[in-house]
Design a protein around this motif. Structure first.
Motif, mmCIF file in Angstrom:
data_model
loop_
_atom_site.group_PDB
_atom_site.id
_atom_site.type_symbol
_atom_site.label_atom_id
_atom_site.label_comp_id
_atom_site.label_asym_id
_atom_site.label_seq_id
_atom_site.Cartn_x
_atom_site.Cartn_y
_atom_site.Cartn_z
ATOM 1 N N UNK A 106 0.803 -1.219 0.000
ATOM 2 C CA UNK A 106 0.000 0.000 0.000
ATOM 3 C C UNK A 106 0.837 1.270 0.000
ATOM 4 N N UNK A 107 2.172 1.123 0.005
ATOM 5 C CA UNK A 107 3.036 2.299 -0.105
ATOM 6 C C UNK A 107 3.277 2.599 -1.583
ATOM 7 N N UNK A 108 4.135 3.552 -1.881
ATOM 8 C CA UNK A 108 4.405 3.956 -3.264
ATOM 9 C C UNK A 108 5.076 2.806 -4.016
ATOM 10 N N UNK A 168 -6.929 -2.668 -7.600
ATOM 11 C CA UNK A 168 -7.745 -2.228 -8.740
ATOM 12 C C UNK A 168 -8.003 -3.359 -9.722
ATOM 13 N N UNK A 169 -7.735 -4.605 -9.307
ATOM 14 C CA UNK A 169 -7.976 -5.736 -10.184
ATOM 15 C C UNK A 169 -7.033 -5.784 -11.368
ATOM 16 N N UNK A 178 -3.496 -11.436 -12.863
ATOM 17 C CA UNK A 178 -3.998 -11.567 -11.483
ATOM 18 C C UNK A 178 -2.840 -11.587 -10.489
ATOM 19 N N UNK A 179 -1.881 -10.709 -10.708
ATOM 20 C CA UNK A 179 -0.765 -10.638 -9.771
ATOM 21 C C UNK A 179 -1.279 -10.276 -8.376
ATOM 22 N N UNK A 180 -0.705 -10.862 -7.337
ATOM 23 C CA UNK A 180 -1.066 -10.438 -5.976
ATOM 24 C C UNK A 180 -0.862 -8.941 -5.767
ATOM 25 N N UNK A 181 0.054 -8.341 -6.531
ATOM 26 C CA UNK A 181 0.333 -6.913 -6.387
ATOM 27 C C UNK A 181 -0.902 -6.056 -6.604
ATOM 28 N N UNK A 195 -4.315 -7.462 -6.920
ATOM 29 C CA UNK A 195 -5.577 -8.120 -6.622
ATOM 30 C C UNK A 195 -6.419 -7.277 -5.670
ATOM 31 N N UNK A 196 -7.714 -7.458 -5.737
ATOM 32 C CA UNK A 196 -8.624 -6.727 -4.860
ATOM 33 C C UNK A 196 -8.610 -7.368 -3.482
ATOM 34 N N UNK A 197 -7.635 -6.961 -2.678
ATOM 35 C CA UNK A 197 -7.482 -7.512 -1.340
ATOM 36 C C UNK A 197 -6.836 -6.462 -0.464
ATOM 37 N N UNK A 198 -7.089 -6.516 0.810
ATOM 38 C CA UNK A 198 -6.517 -5.531 1.730
ATOM 39 C C UNK A 198 -5.299 -6.067 2.467
#
Length: 347
Positions: free
Chosen positions: A269-271, A289-290, A327-330, A332-335
């Motif tokens: 979640x950082x830059x 953002x999928x 669908x990279x984990x980078x 994916x729509x996940x927190x």
């Protein structure tokens, strides 16, 4: 000539000054491999060899200068001497100040008296005059490792646990060990942190309670995607934090004691532009953002955003939009920070 400079340009010669160099062989011998032989920039005919971390000095015979590349004493006219002592190569006469463009020295019996040209003028070694707007060519700093060490010799970066430097063709090249490795001066290679004490941190940063689950592991620096801390146990039982960064194209995850893995496999979640865009603009997947959008990166920071056309996905690895589902984990729509199942932590 001496009078001409004084009369035409109104220069004042100052009392005799000591050499301005900062060369310290005791420091350098702690940063290079045992046996390294180097030029002593305080003189033209002197050299230093590091034996068991201690400097051992020597000098060449009469009429000889030390050559750092061949590591031999050669005829003085065969070696270009760049010394912090301006009178090292010229016992009598005028010579340029090795540290400035408008300065010069008048040498008498190897002792120098400093002078300076008037504002707007630089000293010309060829004519031994002060000339207005005389071009100041780039000078080799006498204390640069490129004037001290032979090309190809590694020297530890005294300000970075995993950094090192090397000189090649008069250029200082900076490098960083991969992953969480430290650079070892004694081995001249990258090693595990447990095998190398990083002695260049001014004062240990003591970990707050709960930051390090135990000694000997890596934890996130909680401010960058590729930064981490190594938790080192001190003699008094405290745990200190030693900062490092992952190598290019890798981000840090705290899984299994910490590891640096390919950036596309880490949600951060950082830059996410950190480490990108240093020589040209590059693109990075955006988080949550999928895998539809991307960030424009320059000098390690976001300078803009974009979105792929409908039904297309952005692929950070290939740096383009594609109809292939990404669908990279980078992205994916996940927190939660995620590492791809197939990725094995490596350092």
């Amino acid at each position: 000539m001496y009078a001409k400079i004084l009369v035409l340009f109104g220069l004042a010669l100052l009392p005799q000054l000591e050499a301005l160099g900062t060369f310290d062989p005791n420091v350098i011998c702690g940063l290079v491999v045992n046996g390294t032989k180097m030029n002593d920039p305080r003189a033209c005919n002197a050299w230093v060899q590091c034996i068991d971390g201690e400097p051992v000095s020597g000098t060449c015979g009469s009429g000889l200068f030390y050559d750092r590349e061949s590591e031999e004493c050669l005829a003085s006219d065969k070696v270009k001497c760049v010394s912090s002592d301006p009178c090292a190569a010229l016992a009598n006469g005028f010579t340029a100040d090795p540290y400035s463009c408008n300065g010069y020295y008048y040498c008498q019996n190897g002792k120098g008296t400093h002078g300076a040209c008037s504002p707007g003028m630089n000293y010309s070694p060829g004519t031994e005059d002060c000339i207005r707007n005389f071009p100041c060519a780039a000078k080799m700093d006498p204390d640069s490792i490129c004037n001290i060490l032979p090309d190809g010799v590694f020297i530890k970066d005294a300000t970075n646990c995993n950094g090192y430097q090397m000189c090649w063709n008069t250029q200082v090249l900076n490098g960083t060990c991969p992953g969480t490795f430290y650079f070892s001066a004694s081995a001249a290679e990258c090693v595990y942190p447990k095998d190398e004490v990083c002695a260049f941190t001014p004062a240990p940063v003591i970990a707050a309670e709960g930051v390090c689950p135990q000694a000997g592991v890596f934890v996130s620096d909680n401010s960058t995607c590729n930064g981490y801390y190594y938790c080192r146990e001190l003699a008094d039982g405290e745990i200190s934090l030693e900062h490092g960064v992952c190598s290019e194209e890798r981000f840090f995850v705290a899984t299994d004691g910490g590891a640096c893995v390919p950036r596309s496999k880490v949600k951060c979640d950082y830059d996410r532009c950190v480490g990108l865009g240093n020589s040209t603009i590059q693109l990075a997947n955006e988080s949550n953002d999928g895998c539809r959008g991307y960030s424009l990166c320059q000098d390690g920071s976001v300078i803009g955003q974009g979105t792929c056309p409908q039904d297309e996905y952005f692929d950070e690895v290939s740096q383009r939009c594609t109809t292939q589902v990404i669908s990279y984990p980078a992205c994916q729509l996940s927190s939660d920070t995620t590492v791809a199942p197939e990725a094995e932590p490596t350092v």
